[in-house]
Write a protein that holds these residues in place. Structure first.
Motif, PDB file in Angstrom:
ATOM      1  N   SER A  91      73.436-110.306 -40.178  1.00 25.75           N
ATOM      2  CA  SER A  91      74.337-110.901 -41.434  1.00 25.75           C
ATOM      3  C   SER A  91      74.806-110.004 -42.298  1.00 25.75           C
ATOM      4  O   SER A  91      75.927-110.407 -42.668  1.00 25.75           O
ATOM      5  CB  SER A  91      73.522-111.975 -41.617  1.00 25.75           C
ATOM      6  OG  SER A  91      72.268-111.774 -42.745  1.00 25.75           O
ATOM      7  N   LEU A 140      85.712-117.913 -41.819  1.00 21.55           N
ATOM      8  CA  LEU A 140      84.240-118.124 -41.633  1.00 21.55           C
ATOM      9  C   LEU A 140      83.588-116.869 -42.494  1.00 21.55           C
ATOM     10  O   LEU A 140      82.341-116.878 -43.011  1.00 21.55           O
ATOM     11  CB  LEU A 140      83.633-117.913 -40.343  1.00 21.55           C
ATOM     12  CG  LEU A 140      83.522-118.973 -39.423  1.00 21.55           C
ATOM     13  CD1 LEU A 140      83.154-118.540 -38.140  1.00 21.55           C
ATOM     14  CD2 LEU A 140      82.745-119.942 -40.111  1.00 21.55           C
ATOM     15  N   GLY A 143      81.979-117.236 -46.051  1.00 25.78           N
ATOM     16  CA  GLY A 143      80.525-117.984 -45.981  1.00 25.78           C
ATOM     17  C   GLY A 143      79.464-116.814 -45.922  1.00 25.78           C
ATOM     18  O   GLY A 143      78.338-116.772 -46.050  1.00 25.78           O
ATOM     19  N   GLY A 144      79.825-115.795 -45.171  1.00 25.69           N
ATOM     20  CA  GLY A 144      78.774-114.728 -44.921  1.00 25.69           C
ATOM     21  C   GLY A 144      78.324-113.823 -46.112  1.00 25.69           C
ATOM     22  O   GLY A 144      77.495-113.112 -46.064  1.00 25.69           O
ATOM     23  N   ASP A 145      79.161-113.904 -47.139  1.00 25.81           N
ATOM     24  CA  ASP A 145      78.930-113.212 -48.422  1.00 25.81           C
ATOM     25  C   ASP A 145      78.181-114.404 -49.269  1.00 25.81           C
ATOM     26  O   ASP A 145      77.868-113.852 -50.460  1.00 25.81           O
ATOM     27  CB  ASP A 145      79.998-112.674 -49.010  1.00 25.81           C
ATOM     28  CG  ASP A 145      80.470-111.507 -48.107  1.00 25.81           C
ATOM     29  OD1 ASP A 145      79.412-110.850 -47.655  1.00 25.81           O
ATOM     30  OD2 ASP A 145      81.953-111.023 -48.368  1.00 25.81           O
ATOM     31  N   SER A 146      77.915-115.727 -49.141  1.00 23.49           N
ATOM     32  CA  SER A 146      77.505-116.221 -50.146  1.00 23.49           C
ATOM     33  C   SER A 146      76.039-116.200 -50.515  1.00 23.49           C
ATOM     34  O   SER A 146      75.345-115.817 -49.577  1.00 23.49           O
ATOM     35  CB  SER A 146      77.650-117.902 -49.426  1.00 23.49           C
ATOM     36  OG  SER A 146      77.163-118.681 -50.269  1.00 23.49           O
ATOM     37  N   ASP A 147      75.512-116.687 -51.589  1.00 21.57           N
ATOM     38  CA  ASP A 147      74.339-116.514 -51.947  1.00 21.57           C
ATOM     39  C   ASP A 147      73.533-117.501 -51.156  1.00 21.57           C
ATOM     40  O   ASP A 147      71.951-117.322 -51.129  1.00 21.57           O
ATOM     41  CB  ASP A 147      74.114-116.596 -53.538  1.00 21.57           C
ATOM     42  CG  ASP A 147      74.701-115.457 -54.038  1.00 21.57           C
ATOM     43  OD1 ASP A 147      74.853-114.420 -53.748  1.00 21.57           O
ATOM     44  OD2 ASP A 147      75.117-115.714 -55.447  1.00 21.57           O
ATOM     45  N   LYS A 148      74.059-118.661 -50.791  1.00 23.31           N
ATOM     46  CA  LYS A 148      73.373-119.604 -50.211  1.00 23.31           C
ATOM     47  C   LYS A 148      73.417-119.719 -48.710  1.00 23.31           C
ATOM     48  O   LYS A 148      73.093-120.624 -48.055  1.00 23.31           O
ATOM     49  CB  LYS A 148      73.932-121.171 -50.699  1.00 23.31           C
ATOM     50  CG  LYS A 148      73.620-121.161 -52.306  1.00 23.31           C
ATOM     51  CD  LYS A 148      74.408-122.599 -52.599  1.00 23.31           C
ATOM     52  CE  LYS A 148      74.037-122.625 -54.057  1.00 23.31           C
ATOM     53  NZ  LYS A 148      74.589-124.132 -54.620  1.00 23.31           N
ATOM     54  N   LYS A 149      73.576-118.695 -48.020  1.00 22.73           N
ATOM     55  CA  LYS A 149      73.975-118.498 -46.590  1.00 22.73           C
ATOM     56  C   LYS A 149      72.595-118.557 -46.325  1.00 22.73           C
ATOM     57  O   LYS A 149      71.402-118.081 -46.510  1.00 22.73           O
ATOM     58  CB  LYS A 149      74.668-117.153 -46.415  1.00 22.73           C
ATOM     59  CG  LYS A 149      73.886-115.895 -46.298  1.00 22.73           C
ATOM     60  CD  LYS A 149      74.660-114.852 -46.031  1.00 22.73           C
ATOM     61  CE  LYS A 149      73.930-113.715 -46.276  1.00 22.73           C
ATOM     62  NZ  LYS A 149      74.581-112.283 -46.032  1.00 22.73           N
ATOM     63  N   GLU A 151      70.729-116.912 -43.205  1.00 27.34           N
ATOM     64  CA  GLU A 151      71.133-115.453 -42.602  1.00 27.34           C
ATOM     65  C   GLU A 151      71.078-115.539 -41.337  1.00 27.34           C
ATOM     66  O   GLU A 151      71.834-114.838 -40.663  1.00 27.34           O
ATOM     67  CB  GLU A 151      70.182-114.537 -43.125  1.00 27.34           C
ATOM     68  CG  GLU A 151      70.484-113.835 -44.686  1.00 27.34           C
ATOM     69  CD  GLU A 151      69.413-113.137 -45.442  1.00 27.34           C
ATOM     70  OE1 GLU A 151      68.435-112.685 -44.633  1.00 27.34           O
ATOM     71  OE2 GLU A 151      69.841-112.561 -46.595  1.00 27.34           O
ATOM     72  N   VAL A 154      74.464-116.901 -39.911  1.00 24.13           N
ATOM     73  CA  VAL A 154      75.619-116.149 -40.216  1.00 24.13           C
ATOM     74  C   VAL A 154      75.383-114.995 -39.089  1.00 24.13           C
ATOM     75  O   VAL A 154      76.234-114.514 -38.650  1.00 24.13           O
ATOM     76  CB  VAL A 154      75.499-115.753 -41.720  1.00 24.13           C
ATOM     77  CG1 VAL A 154      76.291-114.446 -41.898  1.00 24.13           C
ATOM     78  CG2 VAL A 154      75.977-116.847 -42.533  1.00 24.13           C
ATOM     79  N   SER A 158      78.219-114.433 -36.520  1.00 27.60           N
ATOM     80  CA  SER A 158      79.139-113.312 -36.514  1.00 27.60           C
ATOM     81  C   SER A 158      78.979-112.270 -35.486  1.00 27.60           C
ATOM     82  O   SER A 158      79.899-111.526 -34.836  1.00 27.60           O
ATOM     83  CB  SER A 158      78.893-112.352 -37.867  1.00 27.60           C
ATOM     84  OG  SER A 158      77.373-111.893 -37.857  1.00 27.60           O
TER      85      SER A 158
END
Length: 184
Positions: A91, A140, A143-149, A151, A154, A158
């Motif tokens: 991720s 997408l 969303g991969g860099d979000s703090d709430k992802k 992992e 993602v 990905s």
């Protein structure tokens, strides 16, 4: 004086398997292919296709993944580093961005090829697929860099996208390289 025929172990006539100098038929055909310029050109084109595919793999794929490997190795050298799990590591790899880059490169190469040559339905189909992958990855990626992802999610998504674009961009590159070789 009479002549005798020598049989090979398979029951065939040995004289049909060797030439005048005692050279086997495959060796003769190889020598004829070396002497024939068209055969040499065909062999060279096959080698050229493989060289271009290896260059694509090295320059497009391996170099795209080098920052991820460097980030991992650099992290291991720092104090307080914790070993990430596989999906966490994937991720962090920014594979959405790498996928977009590979898709854009494949679309660009295909468009240049289609501009110069006849329309190839397979190449057009793969190019449309790469454009769709590129758009989906662009959707997408934030969303991969979000703090709430999540992992693991993602990482899985990905990785699937990266493998898909690796296959489609590889097919696109293969079609461009082989069709150019056929046309020349």
């Amino acid at each position: 004086m009479g002549t005798t025929s020598v049989s090979s172990p398979g029951g065939g006539d040995a004289s049909s398997e060797t030439g005048a100098a005692g050279v086997t038929a495959p060796a003769q055909s190889q020598r004829q292919a070396e002497a024939d310029p068209q055969a040499q050109q065909a062999v060279w084109k096959k080698k050229e296709v493989w060289v271009r595919m290896v260059l694509w793999l090295l320059l497009s794929v391996v170099f795209a993944l080098l920052p991820t490997g460097g980030q991992y190795l650099n992290g291991r050298q720092t104090e307080g580093f914790h070993q990430p799990g596989f999906w966490e590591w994937v991720s962090r790899a920014q594979l959405y961005v790498v996928s977009m880059g590979l898709a854009v490169a494949a679309v660009g190469e295909a468009l240049m090829h289609l501009w110069k040559s006849n329309q190839s339905f397979r190449l057009i189909l793969v190019t449309v697929t790469n454009v769709l992958i590129m758009l989906f990855a662009a959707y997408l990626a934030p969303g991969g860099d979000s703090d709430k992802k999540i992992e693991a999610v993602v990482g899985q998504q990905s990785l699937v996208m990266f493998i898909t674009v690796l296959v489609t961009s590889g097919i696109s590159t293969w079609l461009c390289v082989t069709e150019v070789g056929v046309q020349q």
